[in-house]
Design a protein around this motif. Sequence first.
Motif, short mmCIF file in Angstrom:
data_model
loop_
_atom_site.label_atom_id
_atom_site.label_comp_id
_atom_site.label_asym_id
_atom_site.label_seq_id
_atom_site.Cartn_x
_atom_site.Cartn_y
_atom_site.Cartn_z
N MET A 1 0.92 -0.83 0.23
CA MET A 1 -0.05 -0.13 0.02
C MET A 1 1.03 1.46 -0.38
SD MET A 1 -3.30 0.99 2.72
CE MET A 1 -3.01 2.75 3.20
N ARG A 2 0.55 2.33 -1.13
CA ARG A 2 1.04 3.94 -0.90
C ARG A 2 1.27 4.26 0.30
NH1 ARG A 2 0.83 8.27 -1.87
NH2 ARG A 2 1.34 9.65 -3.99
N GLU A 3 2.12 5.45 0.22
CA GLU A 3 1.96 5.70 1.79
C GLU A 3 2.34 7.16 1.03
OE1 GLU A 3 2.86 6.26 5.07
OE2 GLU A 3 2.43 4.05 4.84
N PHE A 4 1.67 8.16 2.23
CA PHE A 4 1.03 9.02 1.80
C PHE A 4 1.44 10.25 2.15
CE2 PHE A 4 -3.07 6.70 0.09
CZ PHE A 4 -3.02 8.12 -0.79
N SER A 5 1.58 11.51 1.66
CA SER A 5 2.77 11.90 2.34
C SER A 5 1.43 13.40 3.76
CB SER A 5 3.72 13.40 1.46
OG SER A 5 2.73 14.37 0.78
N VAL A 6 2.39 14.08 4.22
CA VAL A 6 1.94 15.09 4.69
C VAL A 6 0.99 15.69 4.15
CG1 VAL A 6 1.05 16.99 7.38
CG2 VAL A 6 3.03 14.58 7.05
N GLY A 11 -4.13 17.72 2.18
CA GLY A 11 -5.17 17.50 0.75
C GLY A 11 -6.48 16.85 0.92
N GLY A 12 -5.94 15.67 0.96
CA GLY A 12 -7.25 14.63 0.94
C GLY A 12 -9.08 15.36 2.02
N PHE A 13 -7.49 16.28 3.65
CA PHE A 13 -8.86 16.20 4.57
C PHE A 13 -9.44 17.32 3.54
CE2 PHE A 13 -9.99 19.41 7.41
CZ PHE A 13 -10.47 18.62 7.95
N GLY A 14 -8.79 18.13 3.39
CA GLY A 14 -9.56 19.16 2.32
C GLY A 14 -11.03 19.00 1.40
N ALA A 15 -10.26 18.03 0.42
CA ALA A 15 -11.10 17.48 -0.13
C ALA A 15 -12.67 16.44 0.71
CB ALA A 15 -10.32 16.16 -1.29
N LEU A 16 -12.55 16.16 1.24
CA LEU A 16 -13.87 15.42 2.34
C LEU A 16 -14.35 17.19 2.38
CD1 LEU A 16 -11.94 12.83 3.84
CD2 LEU A 16 -13.60 12.49 1.78
N LEU A 87 -0.09 16.77 -7.00
CA LEU A 87 0.83 16.24 -6.36
C LEU A 87 0.93 14.52 -6.72
CD1 LEU A 87 3.78 15.74 -5.05
CD2 LEU A 87 2.50 16.23 -3.40
N VAL A 88 -0.69 14.38 -6.30
CA VAL A 88 -0.90 12.77 -6.49
C VAL A 88 -0.96 12.28 -7.37
CG1 VAL A 88 -3.28 11.05 -5.77
CG2 VAL A 88 -2.22 12.69 -4.29
N ALA A 89 -1.65 13.45 -8.14
CA ALA A 89 -1.76 12.87 -10.05
C ALA A 89 -0.84 12.59 -10.89
CB ALA A 89 -2.55 13.94 -10.81
N LEU A 90 0.40 13.54 -10.39
CA LEU A 90 1.85 13.51 -10.76
C LEU A 90 2.82 12.23 -10.29
CD1 LEU A 90 3.21 16.60 -10.70
CD2 LEU A 90 2.26 15.88 -12.93
N ARG A 91 2.75 12.26 -8.97
CA ARG A 91 3.10 10.60 -8.43
C ARG A 91 1.86 9.27 -9.12
NH1 ARG A 91 4.30 12.48 -2.02
NH2 ARG A 91 6.53 13.36 -2.47
N ALA A 92 1.29 9.64 -8.94
CA ALA A 92 0.58 8.60 -9.42
C ALA A 92 0.67 7.79 -11.20
CB ALA A 92 -1.54 8.44 -9.59
N GLY A 97 8.08 10.69 -7.70
CA GLY A 97 8.80 9.67 -6.92
C GLY A 97 7.59 10.02 -5.61
N GLY A 98 7.39 8.52 -4.97
CA GLY A 98 7.04 8.93 -3.42
C GLY A 98 7.37 9.18 -2.79
N PRO A 99 6.51 9.85 -1.19
CA PRO A 99 6.75 10.48 -0.56
C PRO A 99 8.65 10.30 0.03
CG PRO A 99 5.06 9.53 -0.03
CD PRO A 99 5.20 9.24 -1.25
N ARG A 100 9.61 11.19 0.50
CA ARG A 100 10.20 10.82 1.35
C ARG A 100 10.04 11.64 2.91
NH1 ARG A 100 14.41 13.67 -2.83
NH2 ARG A 100 13.25 15.21 -2.66
N PRO A 101 10.79 10.17 3.61
CA PRO A 101 10.33 10.86 5.26
C PRO A 101 10.96 12.67 4.97
CG PRO A 101 11.03 8.68 5.12
CD PRO A 101 11.25 9.27 3.30
N TRP A 102 10.46 12.91 6.42
CA TRP A 102 10.78 14.23 6.89
C TRP A 102 11.87 13.91 7.65
CZ3 TRP A 102 6.04 18.00 7.22
CH2 TRP A 102 5.27 18.40 5.94
N SER A 103 12.66 15.33 7.29
CA SER A 103 13.62 15.60 8.13
C SER A 103 12.93 15.96 9.46
CB SER A 103 15.15 16.29 7.91
OG SER A 103 14.76 17.31 7.43
N PRO A 104 13.96 15.83 10.84
CA PRO A 104 12.76 16.49 12.48
C PRO A 104 13.36 17.80 11.91
CG PRO A 104 15.05 14.41 12.67
CD PRO A 104 15.06 14.43 11.08
#
Length: 131
Positions: A1-6, A11-16, A87-92, A97-104
């Motif tokens: 399953m694909r991970e989604f970035s923050v 943005g998904g919350f905004g769509a809802l 962003l989701v469309a470009l990744r799909a 590429g997929g999201p990378r973890p954010w640095s501290p």
Amino acid sequence: MREFSVPERLGGFGALVAVAAVAWPAVSARTGAALPCPLRTLTGVPCPACGLTTAAVAFVRGEFGAAFHANPLIFGLAGLTVASGVLVALRAGGVLGGPRPWSPERRRRVGWLAAVLATASWLFQLHRLTV
């Protein structure tokens, strides 16, 4: 399953929120239901998110002045929703590429930005609702 970035999750919350803002007036008109702010109901003090439902409904109706007056954060959420959709469309499509973890450090900066935005929104709501 694909991970989604923050940003994608926000943005998904905004769509809802947009879908709910379109449906809410009809539900409210038929049922008489309301969405009171729990903090404001209990204490009389508005929260930073006070007015977001009103702002979202006004925004999807194209009443941008009313949306701003209710809670200006709706414009940031709308912008983030559009940007994350791209962003989701470009990744799909394999363009990005997929999201990378954010640095501290990046997490700390975004946390501070969120705190500043919440504080500014709260001050706006305190001024709007007590004047």
